[in-house]
Write a protein that holds these residues in place. Structure first.
Motif, PDB file in Angstrom:
ATOM      1  N   LEU A   1      -7.196 -22.579 -13.712  1.00  0.00           N
ATOM      2  CA  LEU A   1      -5.628 -22.693 -14.119  1.00  0.00           C
ATOM      3  C   LEU A   1      -4.955 -21.226 -13.932  1.00  0.00           C
ATOM      4  O   LEU A   1      -3.871 -21.260 -13.390  1.00  0.00           O
ATOM      5  N   LYS A   2      -5.585 -20.260 -13.576  1.00  0.00           N
ATOM      6  CA  LYS A   2      -5.226 -18.990 -13.101  1.00  0.00           C
ATOM      7  C   LYS A   2      -4.656 -19.099 -11.606  1.00  0.00           C
ATOM      8  O   LYS A   2      -3.666 -18.546 -11.119  1.00  0.00           O
ATOM      9  N   ARG A   3      -5.312 -19.873 -10.784  1.00  0.00           N
ATOM     10  CA  ARG A   3      -5.137 -20.132  -9.355  1.00  0.00           C
ATOM     11  C   ARG A   3      -3.767 -21.004  -9.345  1.00  0.00           C
ATOM     12  O   ARG A   3      -3.041 -20.722  -8.462  1.00  0.00           O
ATOM     13  N   LEU A   4      -3.531 -21.802 -10.259  1.00  0.00           N
ATOM     14  CA  LEU A   4      -2.424 -22.734 -10.479  1.00  0.00           C
ATOM     15  C   LEU A   4      -1.104 -21.747 -10.654  1.00  0.00           C
ATOM     16  O   LEU A   4      -0.029 -22.009  -9.858  1.00  0.00           O
ATOM     17  N   GLN A   5      -1.282 -20.694 -11.237  1.00  0.00           N
ATOM     18  CA  GLN A   5      -0.285 -19.725 -11.623  1.00  0.00           C
ATOM     19  C   GLN A   5       0.474 -19.085 -10.220  1.00  0.00           C
ATOM     20  O   GLN A   5       1.353 -18.675  -9.965  1.00  0.00           O
TER      21      GLN A   5
ATOM     22  N   LEU B   1       3.376 -25.889  -6.273  1.00  0.00           N
ATOM     23  CA  LEU B   1       2.583 -27.229  -6.761  1.00  0.00           C
ATOM     24  C   LEU B   1       2.914 -27.217  -8.438  1.00  0.00           C
ATOM     25  O   LEU B   1       3.158 -28.624  -8.665  1.00  0.00           O
ATOM     26  N   LEU B   2       3.316 -26.270  -9.006  1.00  0.00           N
ATOM     27  CA  LEU B   2       3.897 -26.339 -10.224  1.00  0.00           C
ATOM     28  C   LEU B   2       5.365 -27.113 -10.121  1.00  0.00           C
ATOM     29  O   LEU B   2       5.613 -27.871 -11.154  1.00  0.00           O
ATOM     30  N   ASP B   3       6.019 -26.694  -9.324  1.00  0.00           N
ATOM     31  CA  ASP B   3       7.208 -27.347  -9.137  1.00  0.00           C
ATOM     32  C   ASP B   3       6.869 -28.849  -8.842  1.00  0.00           C
ATOM     33  O   ASP B   3       7.906 -29.681  -9.266  1.00  0.00           O
ATOM     34  N   GLY B   4       6.249 -29.237  -8.182  1.00  0.00           N
ATOM     35  CA  GLY B   4       5.763 -30.581  -7.771  1.00  0.00           C
ATOM     36  C   GLY B   4       5.435 -31.309  -9.104  1.00  0.00           C
ATOM     37  O   GLY B   4       5.854 -32.583  -9.493  1.00  0.00           O
ATOM     38  N   PHE B   5       4.632 -30.553  -9.795  1.00  0.00           N
ATOM     39  CA  PHE B   5       4.336 -31.348 -11.128  1.00  0.00           C
ATOM     40  C   PHE B   5       5.598 -31.644 -12.069  1.00  0.00           C
ATOM     41  O   PHE B   5       5.598 -32.797 -12.612  1.00  0.00           O
ATOM     42  N   VAL B   6       6.573 -30.708 -12.182  1.00  0.00           N
ATOM     43  CA  VAL B   6       7.690 -31.158 -12.806  1.00  0.00           C
ATOM     44  C   VAL B   6       8.610 -31.971 -12.136  1.00  0.00           C
ATOM     45  O   VAL B   6       8.945 -33.039 -12.709  1.00  0.00           O
TER      46      VAL B   6
ATOM     47  N   ALA C   1       5.282 -32.840 -18.132  1.00  0.00           N
ATOM     48  CA  ALA C   1       4.775 -31.901 -17.011  1.00  0.00           C
ATOM     49  C   ALA C   1       3.479 -31.380 -16.951  1.00  0.00           C
ATOM     50  O   ALA C   1       2.746 -31.000 -16.125  1.00  0.00           O
ATOM     51  N   VAL C   2       3.062 -31.045 -18.420  1.00  0.00           N
ATOM     52  CA  VAL C   2       1.806 -30.677 -18.707  1.00  0.00           C
ATOM     53  C   VAL C   2       0.610 -31.306 -18.242  1.00  0.00           C
ATOM     54  O   VAL C   2      -0.647 -30.756 -17.957  1.00  0.00           O
ATOM     55  N   GLU C   3       0.873 -32.713 -18.425  1.00  0.00           N
ATOM     56  CA  GLU C   3      -0.212 -33.605 -18.009  1.00  0.00           C
ATOM     57  C   GLU C   3      -0.656 -33.543 -16.516  1.00  0.00           C
ATOM     58  O   GLU C   3      -2.098 -33.685 -16.263  1.00  0.00           O
ATOM     59  N   TYR C   4       0.405 -33.004 -15.681  1.00  0.00           N
ATOM     60  CA  TYR C   4       0.002 -33.153 -14.209  1.00  0.00           C
ATOM     61  C   TYR C   4      -0.955 -31.781 -13.934  1.00  0.00           C
ATOM     62  O   TYR C   4      -1.984 -31.931 -13.275  1.00  0.00           O
TER      63      TYR C   4
END
Length: 107
Positions: A79-83, A88-93, A48-51
């Motif tokens: 990266l801060k905005r991703l937090q 979106l992070l759930d989507g990466f997982v 998931a880190v790759e996404y």
């Protein structure tokens, strides 16, 4: 981390030689609260880190002429905005196709 969260830990690791070493196996086996999984060889779609990194890199694609110090600032900002985007992070997982089954909270 285990002492901080007081819960079992799941470790997902790649096949980097230090991650699969005899010493690492001994460390994992000595910790009953630690469950470790090794990713298959060359399986970035399961990591998931790759996404998020791909997402950040795409946003920087046309900034090749930016000075290095400015580039570092832009990466930190992205990266801060991703937090602030848990969806979106759930989507990466979810993109990995792996289930995220959290253990029930301890009493």
């Amino acid at each position: 981390m285990h002492q901080l969260v007081k819960a079992p830990i799941v470790l997902v690791r790649d096949r980097l030689n230090t991650h699969a070493s005899h010493t690492m196996r001994e460390l994992i086996e000595a910790r009953k609260w630690l469950t470790a999984f090794i990713l298959p060889s060359h399986a970035p779609e399961l990591n998931a880190v790759e996404y998020p990194w791909a997402h950040v890199k795409r946003s920087l694609a046309n900034l090749g002429s930016v000075a290095i110090d400015r580039l570092e600032s832009l990466i930190r900002n992205r990266l801060k905005r991703l937090q602030d985007r848990p969806d979106l992070l759930d989507g990466f997982v979810a993109g990995t196709g792996l289930a995220l089954n959290l253990p029930p909270p301890s009493p």
